[in-house]
Enzyme design. Sequence first.
Site, PDB file in Angstrom:
ATOM      1  N   CYS A  45     -19.571  31.593  -0.506  1.00  0.00           N
ATOM      2  CA  CYS A  45     -20.814  32.298  -0.324  1.00  0.00           C
ATOM      3  C   CYS A  45     -21.136  32.955   1.158  1.00  0.00           C
ATOM      4  O   CYS A  45     -22.092  33.858   1.600  1.00  0.00           O
ATOM      5  CB  CYS A  45     -21.963  31.520  -0.695  1.00  0.00           C
ATOM      6  SG  CYS A  45     -21.839  29.924   0.415  1.00  0.00           S
ATOM      7  N   ARG A  68     -25.167  40.440  -3.574  1.00  0.00           N
ATOM      8  CA  ARG A  68     -26.517  39.701  -3.303  1.00  0.00           C
ATOM      9  C   ARG A  68     -27.522  40.825  -3.352  1.00  0.00           C
ATOM     10  O   ARG A  68     -28.685  40.429  -4.142  1.00  0.00           O
ATOM     11  CB  ARG A  68     -26.470  38.872  -2.097  1.00  0.00           C
ATOM     12  CG  ARG A  68     -25.585  37.887  -1.309  1.00  0.00           C
ATOM     13  CD  ARG A  68     -25.868  36.630  -2.371  1.00  0.00           C
ATOM     14  NE  ARG A  68     -27.140  36.193  -2.207  1.00  0.00           N
ATOM     15  CZ  ARG A  68     -27.798  35.553  -1.389  1.00  0.00           C
ATOM     16  NH1 ARG A  68     -27.033  35.145  -0.259  1.00  0.00           N
ATOM     17  NH2 ARG A  68     -29.095  35.191  -0.916  1.00  0.00           N
ATOM     18  N   HIS A 115     -29.237  26.996  -4.745  1.00  0.00           N
ATOM     19  CA  HIS A 115     -29.297  28.473  -4.134  1.00  0.00           C
ATOM     20  C   HIS A 115     -28.786  29.445  -5.464  1.00  0.00           C
ATOM     21  O   HIS A 115     -27.773  30.103  -5.492  1.00  0.00           O
ATOM     22  CB  HIS A 115     -27.930  28.562  -3.047  1.00  0.00           C
ATOM     23  CG  HIS A 115     -28.008  29.820  -1.916  1.00  0.00           C
ATOM     24  ND1 HIS A 115     -29.235  30.625  -1.956  1.00  0.00           N
ATOM     25  CD2 HIS A 115     -27.224  30.163  -1.246  1.00  0.00           C
ATOM     26  CE1 HIS A 115     -28.736  31.631  -1.522  1.00  0.00           C
ATOM     27  NE2 HIS A 115     -27.727  31.238  -0.711  1.00  0.00           N
TER      28      HIS A 115
HETATM   29  N1  NVA Z   1     -24.512  25.354   1.482  1.00  0.00           N
HETATM   30  C1  NVA Z   1     -24.713  26.123   2.696  1.00  0.00           C
HETATM   31  C2  NVA Z   1     -24.956  27.450   1.980  1.00  0.00           C
HETATM   32  C3  NVA Z   1     -25.165  28.886   3.293  1.00  0.00           C
HETATM   33  C4  NVA Z   1     -25.697  30.086   2.340  1.00  0.00           C
HETATM   34  C5  NVA Z   1     -26.018  25.929   3.493  1.00  0.00           C
HETATM   35  O1  NVA Z   1     -26.974  25.536   2.652  1.00  0.00           O
HETATM   36  O2  NVA Z   1     -26.135  25.842   4.632  1.00  0.00           O
HETATM   37  N1   CP Z   2     -24.693  33.214   1.505  1.00  0.00           N
HETATM   38  C1   CP Z   2     -26.064  33.227   2.122  1.00  0.00           C
HETATM   39  O1   CP Z   2     -27.097  32.930   1.594  1.00  0.00           O
HETATM   40  O2   CP Z   2     -26.018  33.671   3.533  1.00  0.00           O
HETATM   41  P1   CP Z   2     -27.209  33.513   4.519  1.00  0.00           P
HETATM   42  O3   CP Z   2     -27.344  32.215   5.125  1.00  0.00           O
HETATM   43  O4   CP Z   2     -26.645  34.404   5.582  1.00  0.00           O
HETATM   44  O5   CP Z   2     -28.479  34.208   3.930  1.00  0.00           O
END
Ligand code: NVA
Ligand code: CP
Length: 305
Positions: free
Chosen positions: A262, A290, A130
């Site tokens: 996050c 972000r 990410h």
């Molecule tokens: N590790 C989490 C991050 C969400 C922003 C996911 O992949 O669901």
């Molecule tokens: N942190 C983040 O990516 O949030 P969302 O999944 O809401 O986009």
Amino acid sequence: MKRDFLAVTDFTAQEVRDTLDVAVELKAKARRGEFPPYLKNAVGALVFHKQSLRTRASFEVGFYQLGGSSVYITGDEIDLGKRESIADVARVMSRYFSFICIRTYKHEDVAQLAQHATVPVVNMLTDLLHPCQLMADMQTVLEHKGTIDNLKIAYLGDGNNMTNSWMKMAQRIPMHLSIGTAPNTLPDADILAQTRAAGLSEVTVHHDPVAAVKDADVVYTDVWASMGAKDQLDQKVAALQSFQVNAALMAHAHKDAIFMHCLPAERGREVTDEVMEGPQSVVFDEAENRLHAQKAILVKLHQSR
Ligand code: NVA
Ligand code: CP
């Protein structure tokens, strides 16, 4: 030549720093009501195979503030790789859009999309990485600690796309990345090996949460079961109980440490309300950043074509 942003390491260390400078500048300008149209008439595709609040909203607002616009496309509509090949999707979308931004499960699908697209592809989250989140996180660290260099970052909880992204960032910015996780929730072994081999940062893995957070400048956590791993929730919860970030654990970090997440947070599981709402928490600055960090990434990719 077009550039992609699938991992933090698609940028050199200097480019990471330059992009953060632009993010800081864009944030200051936005505060003054100034929105330079660096992406005038550019249209970005925002393809989502998973849920999102922050990512969709911040990319849509970001494109708009840069003088461009965006189109939201759900996974159901294009059914990547099933309705038609990823290569065909990439080539068709490249004829309409200036950027293809995508959130999906398999990182390899995004790599394949990027390989066939003739416009920049931006990874808005895969099961592996990410990177946009990490750029916003570094901007937040810079704002609150005054530097991004040589800090102790303690990452507590599931070894997931955020942990992997922190390791990628540790290949570009020197830090002590201290990972506190269970033996059966480790992050990606190849990325760990790559990060250690890069030799820029120290990466330690602890199964004792107190050892992991000791004297940390930043304490970071994320949900225990990511969107691509919801079926493993019970085993992750069982393995990670002692890695919850609560006031007792925060007390072992540096007294000026900041707490980051996050988001979305599952309060009461990986983090307590007390920490989320406490004076060390910077989670909403992180969410705001972000917007600014991603605008800077898009400008950088646009200027490097
Ligand atoms: N590790 C989490 C991050 C969400 C922003 C996911 O992949 O669901
Ligand atoms: N942190 C983040 O990516 O949030 P969302 O999944 O809401 O986009």
